[in-house]
Design a protein around this motif. Structure first.
Motif, mmCIF file in Angstrom:
data_model
loop_
_atom_site.group_PDB
_atom_site.id
_atom_site.type_symbol
_atom_site.label_atom_id
_atom_site.label_comp_id
_atom_site.label_asym_id
_atom_site.label_seq_id
_atom_site.Cartn_x
_atom_site.Cartn_y
_atom_site.Cartn_z
ATOM 1 N N THR A 128 -5.462 9.236 -7.671
ATOM 2 C CA THR A 128 -5.980 8.891 -6.331
ATOM 3 C C THR A 128 -6.507 7.460 -6.273
ATOM 4 O O THR A 128 -6.853 6.960 -5.198
ATOM 5 N N PRO A 180 -5.006 4.460 -6.515
ATOM 6 C CA PRO A 180 -4.315 3.520 -5.611
ATOM 7 C C PRO A 180 -4.701 3.702 -4.141
ATOM 8 O O PRO A 180 -4.796 2.702 -3.400
ATOM 9 N N TYR A 181 -4.963 4.936 -3.711
ATOM 10 C CA TYR A 181 -5.341 5.170 -2.307
ATOM 11 C C TYR A 181 -6.736 4.631 -2.032
ATOM 12 O O TYR A 181 -6.992 4.024 -0.976
ATOM 13 N N ALA A 185 -6.499 0.832 -1.836
ATOM 14 C CA ALA A 185 -5.977 0.340 -0.561
ATOM 15 C C ALA A 185 -7.037 0.432 0.532
ATOM 16 O O ALA A 185 -7.192 -0.495 1.360
ATOM 17 N N SER A 199 -3.427 -4.607 1.406
ATOM 18 C CA SER A 199 -3.739 -3.248 0.941
ATOM 19 C C SER A 199 -2.522 -2.602 0.272
ATOM 20 O O SER A 199 -2.654 -1.860 -0.701
ATOM 21 N N LEU A 200 -1.309 -2.923 0.812
ATOM 22 C CA LEU A 200 -0.094 -2.393 0.195
ATOM 23 C C LEU A 200 0.081 -2.965 -1.209
ATOM 24 O O LEU A 200 0.452 -2.254 -2.146
ATOM 25 N N PHE A 248 -2.311 -1.260 -3.485
ATOM 26 C CA PHE A 248 -1.838 0.109 -3.747
ATOM 27 C C PHE A 248 -0.743 0.117 -4.819
ATOM 28 O O PHE A 248 -0.789 0.898 -5.773
ATOM 29 N N ARG A 278 -0.924 1.608 -8.495
ATOM 30 C CA ARG A 278 0.028 2.709 -8.747
ATOM 31 C C ARG A 278 0.770 2.481 -10.055
ATOM 32 O O ARG A 278 1.075 3.422 -10.793
#
Length: 235
Positions: free
Chosen positions: A11, A13-14, A17, A43-44, A47, A51
């Motif tokens: 969780t 990476p979420y 972001a 934010s991407l 992420f 990730r």
């Protein structure tokens, strides 16, 4: 027992972001579309970076095998003993297959397991065949399991002395012969059935030819004797 693997995605990476948006809002305004687009790309990026860094968690859960329904006694003491001994033998083969690392031996064990199960199924379907496998059940099967258990113990010893290596090699060499012998034992159980079928086919061919319902080739093979019968003696 069966092992079920589940992958739990990280969780981080979420949260990363979301944190990118929170930090930008805390430090800068978001009045213009270009600012929204920039923060979205930022934010991407956060992420995707997290990730790649944060690995998924693999969770292994051991699921017990469903309880096997016990077979009801047949009333035939010999058959019930064969069923019980056969079930124990199959279970032991499964254990040995899991325990022995050598893939060639494991393949032979799985082949033996399949053939044995078919032998037991044939005898359960026709208990009259039980005497045909008496020596198989009393000697060949238990001796084979004894050899495989010895191989398993020596394989797990962790050393390769002369006695261990020599014994393991002899077991490996004889496994092919054992598989062939077990397959022949299964084949022998179909001997009476094969004879009955062969007789039925011969009678059917004769009757079809006599009634003129067979093809020309079959009719040519059936010749009449002087007394009008179809019986022939061939030397």
């Amino acid at each position: 027992m069966a092992t079920v693997k589940k992958i739990r995605k990280s969780t981080v990476p979420y949260y990363g972001a979301a944190a990118a948006w929170a930090v930008w809002v805390a430090l800068r305004d978001l009045y213009r579309p270009s600012q929204f687009a920039f923060v979205a790309v930022l934010s991407l990026g956060v992420f995707l970076l997290l990730r790649a860094v944060c690995k998924d968690e693999v969770i292994e859960t051991v699921v017990p095998d469903p309880p096997r329904e016990e077979e009801k006694p047949t009333g035939n003491a010999g058959l019930d003993k064969m069923i019980d001994d056969g079930r124990k033998a199959i279970s032991e083969m499964k254990r040995l297959d899991d325990a022995i690392e050598d893939e060639k031996i494991s393949q032979d064990i799985r082949r033996l397991e399949m053939v044995c199960q078919k032998i037991f199924d044939q005898v359960k379907a026709d208990p009259g065949k039980l005497p045909q496998i008496r020596q198989f059940m009393d000697y060949y099967l238990p001796t084979t399991l004894k050899l495989l258990n010895a191989y398993d113990r020596m394989d797990g010893a962790g050393v390769e002395g002369e006695n261990i290596s020599g014994t393991k090699e002899r077991v490996e060499n004889i496994m092919g012969t054992i598989v062939t012998a077990f397959e022949k034992q299964l084949d022998s159980l179909f001997g009476a059935d094969a004879m009955d079928i062969s007789t039925d086919i011969s009678v059917l061919e004769t009757m079809l030819a006599r009634e003129g319902l067979a093809g020309e080739k079959m009719e040519a093979q059936t010749t009449k004797n002087a007394d009008g019968t179809d019986i022939r003696l061939e030397l």
